[in-house]
Motif scaffolding. Structure first.
Motif, PDB file in Angstrom:
ATOM      1  N   LEU A   1       0.823  -1.200   0.000  1.00  0.00           N
ATOM      2  CA  LEU A   1       0.000   0.000   0.000  1.00  0.00           C
ATOM      3  C   LEU A   1       0.863   1.258   0.000  1.00  0.00           C
ATOM      4  O   LEU A   1       1.879   1.326   0.693  1.00  0.00           O
ATOM      5  N   GLY A   2       0.418   2.249  -0.761  1.00  0.00           N
ATOM      6  CA  GLY A   2       1.085   3.537  -0.789  1.00  0.00           C
ATOM      7  C   GLY A   2       0.068   4.663  -0.726  1.00  0.00           C
ATOM      8  O   GLY A   2      -1.150   4.438  -0.755  1.00  0.00           O
ATOM      9  N   TYR A   3       0.572   5.890  -0.667  1.00  0.00           N
ATOM     10  CA  TYR A   3      -0.293   7.053  -0.531  1.00  0.00           C
ATOM     11  C   TYR A   3       0.275   8.190  -1.371  1.00  0.00           C
ATOM     12  O   TYR A   3       1.475   8.232  -1.661  1.00  0.00           O
ATOM     13  N   GLN A   4      -0.600   9.127  -1.749  1.00  0.00           N
ATOM     14  CA  GLN A   4      -0.129  10.289  -2.483  1.00  0.00           C
ATOM     15  C   GLN A   4      -1.045  11.480  -2.252  1.00  0.00           C
ATOM     16  O   GLN A   4      -2.248  11.322  -2.009  1.00  0.00           O
ATOM     17  N   ILE A   5      -0.465  12.661  -2.290  1.00  0.00           N
ATOM     18  CA  ILE A   5      -1.209  13.917  -2.337  1.00  0.00           C
ATOM     19  C   ILE A   5      -0.690  14.685  -3.542  1.00  0.00           C
ATOM     20  O   ILE A   5       0.474  14.528  -3.935  1.00  0.00           O
ATOM     21  N   TYR A   6      -1.532  15.523  -4.139  1.00  0.00           N
ATOM     22  CA  TYR A   6      -1.093  16.148  -5.383  1.00  0.00           C
ATOM     23  C   TYR A   6      -1.934  17.362  -5.748  1.00  0.00           C
ATOM     24  O   TYR A   6      -3.032  17.582  -5.221  1.00  0.00           O
ATOM     25  N   LEU A   7      -1.390  18.128  -6.676  1.00  0.00           N
ATOM     26  CA  LEU A   7      -2.085  19.225  -7.342  1.00  0.00           C
ATOM     27  C   LEU A   7      -2.139  18.916  -8.832  1.00  0.00           C
ATOM     28  O   LEU A   7      -1.144  18.472  -9.415  1.00  0.00           O
ATOM     29  N   THR A   8      -3.291  19.154  -9.449  1.00  0.00           N
ATOM     30  CA  THR A   8      -3.451  18.941 -10.888  1.00  0.00           C
ATOM     31  C   THR A   8      -3.800  20.263 -11.556  1.00  0.00           C
ATOM     32  O   THR A   8      -4.665  21.003 -11.073  1.00  0.00           O
ATOM     33  N   TRP A   9      -3.132  20.527 -12.665  1.00  0.00           N
ATOM     34  CA  TRP A   9      -3.280  21.790 -13.387  1.00  0.00           C
ATOM     35  C   TRP A   9      -3.720  21.510 -14.819  1.00  0.00           C
ATOM     36  O   TRP A   9      -3.075  20.741 -15.540  1.00  0.00           O
ATOM     37  N   SER A  10      -4.811  22.135 -15.263  1.00  0.00           N
ATOM     38  CA  SER A  10      -5.241  22.057 -16.663  1.00  0.00           C
ATOM     39  C   SER A  10      -4.431  23.070 -17.464  1.00  0.00           C
ATOM     40  O   SER A  10      -4.543  24.277 -17.237  1.00  0.00           O
ATOM     41  N   LEU A  11      -3.647  22.585 -18.402  1.00  0.00           N
ATOM     42  CA  LEU A  11      -2.648  23.427 -19.053  1.00  0.00           C
ATOM     43  C   LEU A  11      -3.254  24.353 -20.106  1.00  0.00           C
ATOM     44  O   LEU A  11      -4.010  23.908 -20.973  1.00  0.00           O
ATOM     45  N   PRO A  12      -2.881  25.644 -20.084  1.00  0.00           N
ATOM     46  CA  PRO A  12      -3.277  26.547 -21.162  1.00  0.00           C
ATOM     47  C   PRO A  12      -2.373  26.410 -22.386  1.00  0.00           C
ATOM     48  O   PRO A  12      -2.764  26.737 -23.506  1.00  0.00           O
ATOM     49  N   SER A  13      -1.148  25.932 -22.188  1.00  0.00           N
ATOM     50  CA  SER A  13      -0.211  25.711 -23.294  1.00  0.00           C
ATOM     51  C   SER A  13       0.933  24.846 -22.787  1.00  0.00           C
ATOM     52  O   SER A  13       1.152  24.720 -21.578  1.00  0.00           O
ATOM     53  N   LEU A  14       1.662  24.265 -23.728  1.00  0.00           N
ATOM     54  CA  LEU A  14       2.823  23.440 -23.387  1.00  0.00           C
ATOM     55  C   LEU A  14       3.729  23.407 -24.603  1.00  0.00           C
ATOM     56  O   LEU A  14       3.267  23.209 -25.728  1.00  0.00           O
ATOM     57  N   GLY A  15       5.022  23.604 -24.376  1.00  0.00           N
ATOM     58  CA  GLY A  15       5.960  23.718 -25.485  1.00  0.00           C
ATOM     59  C   GLY A  15       6.341  22.412 -26.138  1.00  0.00           C
ATOM     60  O   GLY A  15       7.024  22.414 -27.166  1.00  0.00           O
ATOM     61  N   TYR A  16       5.910  21.279 -25.574  1.00  0.00           N
ATOM     62  CA  TYR A  16       6.241  19.981 -26.148  1.00  0.00           C
ATOM     63  C   TYR A  16       5.169  18.981 -25.749  1.00  0.00           C
ATOM     64  O   TYR A  16       4.385  19.213 -24.821  1.00  0.00           O
ATOM     65  N   ASP A  17       5.115  17.881 -26.446  1.00  0.00           N
ATOM     66  CA  ASP A  17       4.189  16.800 -26.126  1.00  0.00           C
ATOM     67  C   ASP A  17       5.002  15.646 -25.558  1.00  0.00           C
ATOM     68  O   ASP A  17       5.795  15.033 -26.283  1.00  0.00           O
ATOM     69  N   PRO A  18       4.850  15.325 -24.269  1.00  0.00           N
ATOM     70  CA  PRO A  18       5.694  14.297 -23.653  1.00  0.00           C
ATOM     71  C   PRO A  18       5.599  12.933 -24.333  1.00  0.00           C
ATOM     72  O   PRO A  18       6.611  12.241 -24.475  1.00  0.00           O
ATOM     73  N   VAL A  19       4.403  12.531 -24.746  1.00  0.00           N
ATOM     74  CA  VAL A  19       4.247  11.219 -25.381  1.00  0.00           C
ATOM     75  C   VAL A  19       4.948  11.190 -26.733  1.00  0.00           C
ATOM     76  O   VAL A  19       5.641  10.225 -27.078  1.00  0.00           O
ATOM     77  N   LYS A  20       4.788  12.248 -27.511  1.00  0.00           N
ATOM     78  CA  LYS A  20       5.452  12.298 -28.812  1.00  0.00           C
ATOM     79  C   LYS A  20       6.965  12.374 -28.653  1.00  0.00           C
ATOM     80  O   LYS A  20       7.706  11.791 -29.455  1.00  0.00           O
ATOM     81  N   MET A  21       7.421  13.081 -27.625  1.00  0.00           N
ATOM     82  CA  MET A  21       8.860  13.131 -27.368  1.00  0.00           C
ATOM     83  C   MET A  21       9.378  11.747 -26.976  1.00  0.00           C
ATOM     84  O   MET A  21      10.452  11.325 -27.422  1.00  0.00           O
ATOM     85  N   ALA A  22       8.608  11.040 -26.138  1.00  0.00           N
ATOM     86  CA  ALA A  22       9.016   9.698 -25.725  1.00  0.00           C
ATOM     87  C   ALA A  22       9.019   8.748 -26.913  1.00  0.00           C
ATOM     88  O   ALA A  22       9.935   7.929 -27.071  1.00  0.00           O
ATOM     89  N   ARG A  23       8.006   8.866 -27.764  1.00  0.00           N
ATOM     90  CA  ARG A  23       7.956   8.023 -28.955  1.00  0.00           C
ATOM     91  C   ARG A  23       9.156   8.296 -29.856  1.00  0.00           C
ATOM     92  O   ARG A  23       9.757   7.372 -30.413  1.00  0.00           O
ATOM     93  N   GLY A  24       9.511   9.578 -29.981  1.00  0.00           N
ATOM     94  CA  GLY A  24      10.672   9.922 -30.794  1.00  0.00           C
ATOM     95  C   GLY A  24      11.958   9.364 -30.226  1.00  0.00           C
ATOM     96  O   GLY A  24      12.849   8.925 -30.963  1.00  0.00           O
ATOM     97  N   ALA A  25      12.073   9.370 -28.878  1.00  0.00           N
ATOM     98  CA  ALA A  25      13.283   8.849 -28.238  1.00  0.00           C
ATOM     99  C   ALA A  25      13.378   7.334 -28.371  1.00  0.00           C
ATOM    100  O   ALA A  25      14.465   6.777 -28.556  1.00  0.00           O
ATOM    101  N   ILE A  26      12.216   6.669 -28.282  1.00  0.00           N
ATOM    102  CA  ILE A  26      12.199   5.210 -28.428  1.00  0.00           C
ATOM    103  C   ILE A  26      12.482   4.810 -29.871  1.00  0.00           C
ATOM    104  O   ILE A  26      13.107   3.789 -30.149  1.00  0.00           O
ATOM    105  N   GLY A  27      11.992   5.645 -30.792  1.00  0.00           N
ATOM    106  CA  GLY A  27      12.225   5.360 -32.207  1.00  0.00           C
ATOM    107  C   GLY A  27      11.223   4.408 -32.795  1.00  0.00           C
ATOM    108  O   GLY A  27      11.538   3.597 -33.665  1.00  0.00           O
ATOM    109  N   HIS A  28       9.975   4.503 -32.334  1.00  0.00           N
ATOM    110  CA  HIS A  28       8.939   3.588 -32.839  1.00  0.00           C
ATOM    111  C   HIS A  28       7.646   4.353 -33.029  1.00  0.00           C
ATOM    112  O   HIS A  28       7.238   5.103 -32.145  1.00  0.00           O
TER     113      HIS A  28
END
Length: 561
Positions: free
Chosen positions: A534-561
């Motif tokens: 068992l684990g626990y977490q507390i957090y803040l979530t932010w709905s982004l108005p903009s972002l300079g990159y797409d993490p999934v697309k960057m990860a896909r590019g790094a993986i090369g697939h």
């Protein structure tokens, strides 16, 4: 004598003004119902600075991506004739324009005076009593003959009241054979102009000059599938950078008061509202709307009072007939018919900053300590939650990826006679998330595949074995989280939750002594580390108005697939 290009610009502006009688001269905040806007656009990307080195294929790709994002269903579109585009490009080149501010100045100096001269042309039309549609069309045809622009091109933009111009101001490329990577950093923008007509006359307004960035990266030698075709690494890096840039520019356009979707509430009920918008305006599930009322001040000005926020739950098909979409209350309540719903555009990405307490245990394999030691790792986590509602039509349904970094100590643990110090823990994972909400409260269920890695290092205390050493192990498992969130504002949620982690216990250790990897294949009594529990977490979530990159697309590019 004016050039043909300048006369062409003059006539296009004239066509714009002829049909601007319904364009409001007041701020969008005073307009209760969104009216479809007709937009004219420059079907080219104006390249400034080092962006002028962009290859034609890349320019076409960028323009295609920008148009796909900017040309939303809420607009009607018409491309400006190539003569207009070419004339303006020549003027910008002659001026040596290098940035958006200078380009805006050039547009004001080239286009605005021509548009304002239309008042005199309109007087000419009235003097000729050109009031019928046929007479006006004949007038346009005659002007088309004089300038070489087709009557179809002129009539195509007769109803346009806005013009946008895509601009690319910077292209940075880092292409490294040593690391087998290529990175693109793009900076660009869109300049929006509006032609206004009211009792005071005709004027041209610079609505906004938006700038945004987009970053993309990929392995140089990789191949990727993109919209049914295969592209190489550099192409993929450029395309993803262009998509991020265009998406940020789309959000910026939606924030422009003239283009913001607004409508009075048509019906209300406990926890829900309805308004007359839907597929025709490009409405999507989980789109946010602020509910507001307007009050008149003593000086006659209008003041907006925001009452809360709703999130679209059902999108109506109003393409051929009138229909109302339904939204559920997130903040506020007690809304009444006639109150105004105003679009609150955000990216379909939420960013979570989490503090986690994770379980860990170790079982002795050699007799250095008691049978089992349990403890916790304390981590900082970064989550990217991609809202899939637009594609699945399921509200608050996310694909999530995360990374975490932390540390912890298992007190009393020894390895080969050495006390185990505090170690370094890191992990990554991804999966699906579904949230259910009742007003401000959200209940979230998360199911993820997780990877965890733990390592610790030290220096030998034995007189002979006194070199630096390092132990490391990792495991793959599942994480199941149950969370509860409270909406603090339109874009921020505070959350807390409990998690159960199910990992395969591991004895697969890697050991380095004096920077040399030691073969452990013949050793069977190594300790067993387990990340389950068992684990626990507390957090803040932010709905982004903009972002300079797409993490999934960057990860896909790094993986090369």
């Amino acid at each position: 004598m004016r050039t043909t290009g300048c006369v062409s610009i003059f006539l296009i502006a004239f066509a714009l003004v002829l049909n601007l009688g319904t364009t409001s001269a007041f701020a969008q905040d005073t307009q209760e119902k969104y009216q479809r806007k007709s937009i004219s656009y420059v079907d080219a990307v104006l390249k400034l600075g080092n962006a002028s080195d962009l290859m034609p294929k890349q320019e076409r790709t960028l323009l295609e991506v920008i148009r796909r994002e900017i040309e939303m269903p809420r607009f009607d579109y018409n491309a400006l004739p190539s003569e207009i585009v070419d004339a303006f490009k020549r003027d910008a080149l002659r001026r040596g324009v290098q940035d958006i501010d200078a380009l805006t100045e050039a547009m004001n100096e080239v286009l605005v005076p021509e548009i304002l001269r239309i008042v005199d042309i309109a007087k000419e039309m009235r003097a000729q009593d050109l009031v019928s549609e046929a007479a006006q069309h004949s007038f346009v045809v005659e002007k088309a003959k004089e300038t070489g622009i087709t009557a179809e091109d002129l009539e195509a933009i007769m109803n346009s009241a806005y013009i946008y111009l895509p601009v690319l101001t910077q292209v940075k490329v880092h292409d490294s054979k040593a690391t087998n990577t290529v990175n693109y950093d793009l900076r660009g923008g869109i300049i929006w102009f509006a032609v206004r007509t009211d009792e005071a006359g005709t004027r041209v307004e610079l609505l906004i000059k938006d700038e945004a960035v987009g970053k993309g990266a990929a392995r140089r030698d990789a191949k990727f599938k993109y919209k049914g075709r295969r592209v190489n690494g550099p192409e993929y890096a450029f395309i993803t950078a262009a998509e991020v840039l265009a998406q940020n520019l789309k959000i910026a356009a939606q924030k422009i008061p003239d283009f913001q979707l607004t409508n009075p509430l048509a019906d209300t009920g406990p926890g829900w509202v309805e308004f007359p918008m839907g597929k025709r305006e490009g409405l999507g599930v989980d789109d946010k709307f602020i509910i507001a009322e307007f009050y008149e001040e003593g000086d006659g000005s209008l003041k907006r009072q925001e009452l809360g926020m709703v999130r679209v739950a059902r999108v109506a098909d109003n393409v051929e007939k009138k229909a109302n979409s339904r939204a559920r209350t997130v903040i506020g309540g007690g809304y009444e018919r006639g109150m105004l719903a105003l679009e609150h555009p955000r990216l379909p990405i939420d960013l979570s900053f989490r503090f986690g307490v994770l379980p860990v245990s170790v079982k002795d394999g050699y007799g250095w300590f008691d049978d089992e030691i349990t403890s916790n790792f304390y981590t900082g986590q970064l989550w990217f939650n991609y809202n899939l509602a637009q594609t699945t039509n399921i509200s608050q349904f996310f694909a999530s990826v995360y990374g975490e970094l932390g540390s912890g100590t298992l007190k009393g643990w020894e390895m080969w006679g050495e006390n185990v110090p505090a170690g370094l823990y890191w992990g990554v994972g991804g999966g699906l998330v579904k949230k259910f909400y009742v007003n401000r409260l959200h209940i979230g269920l998360e199911a993820l595949i997780s990877f965890a890695d733990y390592s610790f290092s030290g220096t030998g205390t034995d007189p002979i074995f006194n070199k630096d050493w390092n132990w490391e192990t990792s495991s793959l498992g599942f994480t199941f989280n149950g969370d509860i969130e409270l909406a603090l504002s339109y874009d921020w949620n505070l959350g807390a939750g409990v998690s159960y982690r199910l990992f395969a216990p591991t004895k697969d250790w890697t050991y380095h002594y004096d920077n040399e990897k030691i073969d452990l294949s013949g050793i069977t009594d190594l300790p067993e580390l387990d990340f389950s529990g068992l684990g626990y977490q507390i957090y803040l979530t932010w709905s982004l108005p903009s972002l300079g990159y797409d993490p999934v697309k960057m990860a896909r590019g790094a993986i090369g697939h």
